[in-house]
Design a protein around this motif. Sequence first.
Motif, mmCIF file in Angstrom:
data_model
loop_
_atom_site.group_PDB
_atom_site.id
_atom_site.type_symbol
_atom_site.label_atom_id
_atom_site.label_comp_id
_atom_site.label_asym_id
_atom_site.label_seq_id
_atom_site.Cartn_x
_atom_site.Cartn_y
_atom_site.Cartn_z
ATOM 1 N N LYS A 1 16.948 44.849 45.807
ATOM 2 C CA LYS A 1 16.323 43.602 45.360
ATOM 3 C C LYS A 1 17.242 42.725 44.523
ATOM 4 N N VAL A 2 18.490 43.141 44.348
ATOM 5 C CA VAL A 2 19.430 42.346 43.555
ATOM 6 C C VAL A 2 20.535 41.820 44.468
ATOM 7 N N ASP A 3 21.009 40.609 44.174
ATOM 8 C CA ASP A 3 22.049 40.019 45.017
ATOM 9 C C ASP A 3 23.403 40.666 44.752
ATOM 10 N N ASP A 4 23.665 41.018 43.494
ATOM 11 C CA ASP A 4 24.887 41.712 43.121
ATOM 12 C C ASP A 4 24.629 43.207 43.290
ATOM 13 N N VAL A 5 25.180 43.809 44.346
ATOM 14 C CA VAL A 5 24.805 45.186 44.692
ATOM 15 C C VAL A 5 25.227 46.175 43.610
ATOM 16 N N SER A 6 26.199 45.817 42.781
ATOM 17 C CA SER A 6 26.624 46.733 41.714
ATOM 18 C C SER A 6 25.527 46.936 40.674
ATOM 19 N N GLN A 7 24.526 46.051 40.677
ATOM 20 C CA GLN A 7 23.434 46.157 39.717
ATOM 21 C C GLN A 7 22.262 46.975 40.243
ATOM 22 N N HIS A 8 22.364 47.438 41.482
ATOM 23 C CA HIS A 8 21.259 48.205 42.069
ATOM 24 C C HIS A 8 21.209 49.602 41.470
ATOM 25 N N THR B 1 23.637 71.963 41.178
ATOM 26 C CA THR B 1 22.191 71.838 41.314
ATOM 27 C C THR B 1 21.711 70.768 40.352
ATOM 28 N N GLY B 2 20.816 69.900 40.826
ATOM 29 C CA GLY B 2 20.273 68.891 39.931
ATOM 30 C C GLY B 2 19.781 67.674 40.674
ATOM 31 N N ASP B 3 19.551 66.609 39.937
ATOM 32 C CA ASP B 3 19.113 65.335 40.509
ATOM 33 C C ASP B 3 20.326 64.420 40.652
ATOM 34 N N THR B 4 20.491 63.851 41.826
ATOM 35 C CA THR B 4 21.599 62.931 42.042
ATOM 36 C C THR B 4 21.080 61.531 42.348
ATOM 37 N N ASP B 5 21.712 60.545 41.711
ATOM 38 C CA ASP B 5 21.422 59.152 42.037
ATOM 39 C C ASP B 5 22.720 58.430 42.397
ATOM 40 N N ILE B 6 23.649 59.170 42.972
ATOM 41 C CA ILE B 6 24.945 58.621 43.330
ATOM 42 C C ILE B 6 24.771 57.431 44.284
ATOM 43 N N PHE B 7 25.515 56.369 44.028
ATOM 44 C CA PHE B 7 25.467 55.143 44.829
ATOM 45 C C PHE B 7 26.846 54.956 45.451
ATOM 46 N N ILE B 8 26.943 55.198 46.743
ATOM 47 C CA ILE B 8 28.216 55.105 47.449
ATOM 48 C C ILE B 8 28.292 53.755 48.146
ATOM 49 N N ARG B 9 29.259 52.955 47.723
ATOM 50 C CA ARG B 9 29.456 51.622 48.281
ATOM 51 C C ARG B 9 30.960 51.363 48.380
ATOM 52 N N PRO B 10 31.392 50.279 49.029
ATOM 53 C CA PRO B 10 32.836 50.034 49.179
ATOM 54 C C PRO B 10 33.586 50.133 47.858
ATOM 55 N N GLY B 11 34.702 50.841 47.916
ATOM 56 C CA GLY B 11 35.489 51.145 46.732
ATOM 57 C C GLY B 11 35.326 52.583 46.274
ATOM 58 N N PHE B 12 34.373 53.290 46.871
ATOM 59 C CA PHE B 12 34.113 54.679 46.497
ATOM 60 C C PHE B 12 35.270 55.572 46.945
ATOM 61 N N ASP B 13 35.618 56.546 46.117
ATOM 62 C CA ASP B 13 36.688 57.500 46.416
ATOM 63 C C ASP B 13 36.069 58.796 46.933
ATOM 64 N N PHE B 14 36.228 59.057 48.225
ATOM 65 C CA PHE B 14 35.662 60.269 48.831
ATOM 66 C C PHE B 14 36.569 61.461 48.532
#
Length: 356
Positions: free
Chosen positions: A222-229, A281-294
């Motif tokens: 819902k945000v235009d700047d995806v880094s804020q999601h 083990t745990g809860d993950t909210d990782i956000f993978i977008r361009p610039g991510f280091d695999f």
Amino acid sequence: MKLSDFDFDLPDDLIATRPARPRSSARLLVAGPDWTEDAHVFDLVNWLQPGDRLVLNDTKVIPARLFGTRTRQTGQGPATARIEATLVEPTASGTWQALIKPLRKVAEGEEIVFSDALTARLVTRGDGMGELAFNLTGDDFDAALAQAGAMPLPPYIAAKRPADEADREDYQTVWAERSGAVAAPTASLHFDQPLLAALAERSVGFTHVTLHVGAGTFLPVKVDDVSQHKMHAEWGEVSATAAAEIAATKAAGGRVIPVGTTALRLIETAARDSGAIAPWTGDTDIFIRPGFDFHVADALMTNFHLPKSTLLMLVSALMGRDRILDIYDHAVRGGYRFFSYGDASLLLPKGGKRHD
């Protein structure tokens, strides 16, 4: 980057509402850095090499969509309302967070009857969801839910048709084991026993991990700047055995290929601290977008995703945004079927060769 950077035109008739039969007959778009080839899922044996390892999410989808009624006494007598609830995740206290429609029709403390065996009381409400306390727990709850519940099909399928008995098998992987997901790891739906046997014969390894896919996977950005999601959190586990198998494959020069974005997000979460796979083990909210280091994934098998979605951003991180939009343009022009019951892609950012 802007949300509009991840948009593309998708004809409505390419959204699949039923899977291919047999599962492995679905189409497979194989794409490298600068080439694309049309294939089928059963052709995976020709693209994977001995020593490669597929990482499989063994979560099991629960029949999380419930239909019931609540009855309230009024001055004109009993007033009944139909209620729909989609279970989202359990709480530490044993209740369930659920999407309830219409939430305004249920007051805190009221009971919803889903079947002769299964009822729930609304404990609290907030942020568009309610907290439900069911009358059963453990195996009794699982059995009653299996009888009363329907598979929680994605909104874009549910809008076209209701879930039915076929979905109980279709919307579940053949290796599903650990109950807790309210959405399927859909790339895995393409595998059947003959394909697994053929891959094993080719000396492709399999590692099972668990990520309980939540309803948040369908939430729009819902945000235009995806880094804020802000990503939703999901519970996952990479066991010591799984981490050791993946590490051994990397050390031997084999490719680690998660099947689905859920498996990829989990193994990359497990490698965030040290840069190498480790038990987690745990809860993950990782956000993978361009610039991510695999750190772990060398390639990815995945379905085709929604425009402007976090999953499209994930595959753009792997292949590059311009390249992934070219791949999706090829898929649209080629009539590939999209989303959960649709066709698949095998994304090879470092390239690869077919072996007939």
